[in-house]
Design a protein around this motif. Sequence first.
Motif, PDB file in Angstrom:
ATOM      1  N   CYS A  67       0.845  -1.203   0.000  1.00  0.00           N
ATOM      2  CA  CYS A  67       0.000   0.000   0.000  1.00  0.00           C
ATOM      3  C   CYS A  67       0.876   1.247   0.000  1.00  0.00           C
ATOM      4  N   LEU A  68       0.318   2.306  -0.602  1.00  0.00           N
ATOM      5  CA  LEU A  68       1.002   3.598  -0.564  1.00  0.00           C
ATOM      6  C   LEU A  68       0.940   4.093   0.869  1.00  0.00           C
ATOM      7  N   GLY A  69       1.993   4.661   1.337  1.00  0.00           N
ATOM      8  CA  GLY A  69       1.991   5.182   2.708  1.00  0.00           C
ATOM      9  C   GLY A  69       1.743   4.094   3.727  1.00  0.00           C
ATOM     10  N   CYS A  70       2.371   2.951   3.544  1.00  0.00           N
ATOM     11  CA  CYS A  70       2.163   1.824   4.443  1.00  0.00           C
ATOM     12  C   CYS A  70       2.676   2.167   5.851  1.00  0.00           C
ATOM     13  N   ARG A  73       5.460  -0.169   7.279  1.00  0.00           N
ATOM     14  CA  ARG A  73       6.798   0.157   6.786  1.00  0.00           C
ATOM     15  C   ARG A  73       7.403   1.283   7.632  1.00  0.00           C
ATOM     16  N   LEU A  74       6.596   2.313   7.902  1.00  0.00           N
ATOM     17  CA  LEU A  74       7.080   3.441   8.692  1.00  0.00           C
ATOM     18  C   LEU A  74       7.463   2.994  10.106  1.00  0.00           C
ATOM     19  N   THR A  75       6.632   2.119  10.669  1.00  0.00           N
ATOM     20  CA  THR A  75       6.921   1.642  12.038  1.00  0.00           C
ATOM     21  C   THR A  75       8.195   0.797  12.065  1.00  0.00           C
ATOM     22  N   PHE A  76       8.385   0.036  11.016  1.00  0.00           N
ATOM     23  CA  PHE A  76       9.668  -0.696  10.911  1.00  0.00           C
ATOM     24  C   PHE A  76      10.823   0.279  10.930  1.00  0.00           C
ATOM     25  N   THR A 102      -0.684  -0.085  14.421  1.00  0.00           N
ATOM     26  CA  THR A 102       0.556  -0.841  14.184  1.00  0.00           C
ATOM     27  C   THR A 102       1.535  -0.543  15.316  1.00  0.00           C
ATOM     28  N   ALA A 103       2.205  -1.574  15.795  1.00  0.00           N
ATOM     29  CA  ALA A 103       3.186  -1.386  16.885  1.00  0.00           C
ATOM     30  C   ALA A 103       4.403  -2.277  16.620  1.00  0.00           C
TER      31      ALA A 103
END
Lengths: 492, 140
Positions: A67-70, A73-76, A102-103
């Motif tokens: 997905c765009l803006g996943c 991914r950012l949390t990773f 997401t955590a």
Amino acid sequence: MNRSKPIAREISGSWFYKELFQQVPFNVAVIDHNYNIVEANDNFTDYFGRWKGRKCYKVYKNLDYPCLGCNARLTFEDGRPRVSDESGVDQHGKEAHYVLHTAPLREHRRGPVKYIIEMSRDVIETKNWQVEYQLLFERVPCYITVIDRNFKIIRANENFRNNFGDVMGRQCYEVYKRRKTKCPNCPAARTFKDGKIHHSDQVGVKKSGERAYYVLTTSPLGRDVDDVAHVIEISTDVTASKKLEKEALEAERLAAVGQTVAGLAHSIKNILMGLEGGMYIVGKGLKRNNKQILDQGWEMLERNFNKTTSLVKDFLSFAKGRLPDLKMVNPNDLVKEIVDLYHDVAEDVGVELIAEVDPNIKNVPLDAKGIHTCLTNLVSNAIDACRMSGKKTNRVCIMTEDKKGILTFTVLDSGAGMDSEIKSRVFTTFFTTKGGQGTGLGLLTTRKIVKEHGGKISAHSKKGQGASFKMAFPKKRLYALYNENNREESGE
Amino acid sequence: MKRKNILIVDDEPDVVVYLSEVLESSNIDIYSADNAEAGWKLAGEVHLDLICLDIMMPGESGLSMYTRLRRTPDLKDIPVIIISGVEQEQEFDFRKFVDDEKTPPPEYYFEKPINVDDFVAVVERLLSMKEKRKKKGHSS
């Protein structure tokens, strides 16, 4: 990357954590760096279906690419938890709306993020309600705005935006009325102050420049009446019915013009009859060389010429259409003026002229000159009716009253009264029962002035039992006219 | 010919003077009243041959007096000429004002200002008709 070992086994194998993972009332999934779902609870499986060996974007959204803006991914990348509103498909291929948390999951406290735990919950019901309420708010066939304490519009529905333009964040007085400052007698300000609902008639300007007439209700938003943070303004546009009202008035005016012309002709005919009579008698006097007859005829001519003069004068004052010039005055003062003016005239013909006023009446917006004319007409009519009644003692009484928001002037006499035929005609044409004394315009002019004030005039009488003429003015209309006049004067 | 009594009821004094002058003759006596009540009283006292009646007057209207006349056996045969400023063609519709079918319309209606010659002719005709009717009534 370690994909092979299911995470449930990694979390120490304790039944407690396993049970927690299963029973938590969310759809829970764990994904690795490559978007693979490596573990999920039964709730997740029930909602999204088969997941083993599949990518999260495929399972959640049936996509073939991330997905765009996943958020995962950012949390990773930064190790910070996130929340988002998401839309996807459930296991039956139906649209799904859910809130996704997401955590990061780390093996060691400061170690790298190994997995992401995603907990989601279906919000499709909430979403439906939201859509429903939004629709209701947007489409309801009235104007709705919500304003804050600074009179800034923070919400406006579709109907309002369509008619008043881009309004968000602008001051309500600027949007509704194109004013630079707050409106006088602002109902929203009153609601902010007392936490109560207020109704009022308003005139605004649409984005097209067209005038909008609307009935406004302001109501407090919030639980605390003492501290209203927002006010909702709901208004119904009555411009169309105002237009109809105006058209009806115009039609009535045209009909009145016809009646007026007929009435004028009637008055002129009476005068012509007098002039002709005068000429006839003058002719007779000349023929017989009789000065007495000649004088009689001449007097008749003079009298009827004078009648023409007063007819023209009255007619012009009637024809002069003007808006009432409303100023704050005390109705009782106007009555007192008339009593002072007519007291002696009445006394001379054996009529007692008195005033019975309500001492509690406060100042109201009236055209003092217009009301003076009305009262003059009614009182002089009343005195004439007394004079013609043949009774020895007569009384004319002027009364004022302020009840249920209606200001009333009543002129009561104990005079000759009117039968139903006369009563039905008094306000219509150049009707007069006074023969040569009247032009038949007094009551017509009175009615016109009363109507210009938004009021009504009515007559009550029985033959031989006196008459009463009542002028009733709804104060709400007087104030509305007053505000409108002031607006026009200040060039708005 | 016997002397004739004519009553003029009009609140406008100029009209009374004018009509009296027009009808002045050695054979006619004019009575006048400036309102219907006074006119009604005179009608009861004097034997009248003709009544000239205005419509709009203070107090009782001319039409109300007319209706009363027609309903009173002793007075119902007196010819009545209505003289008023009400326009006959557009406004004066007798049945609109007196919707009682038993009340016959007046003998004649004149709109103000009157044509003197026509008026005199009508008055003379009505007076002579009454005379003839009376004679006929006596002879039969």
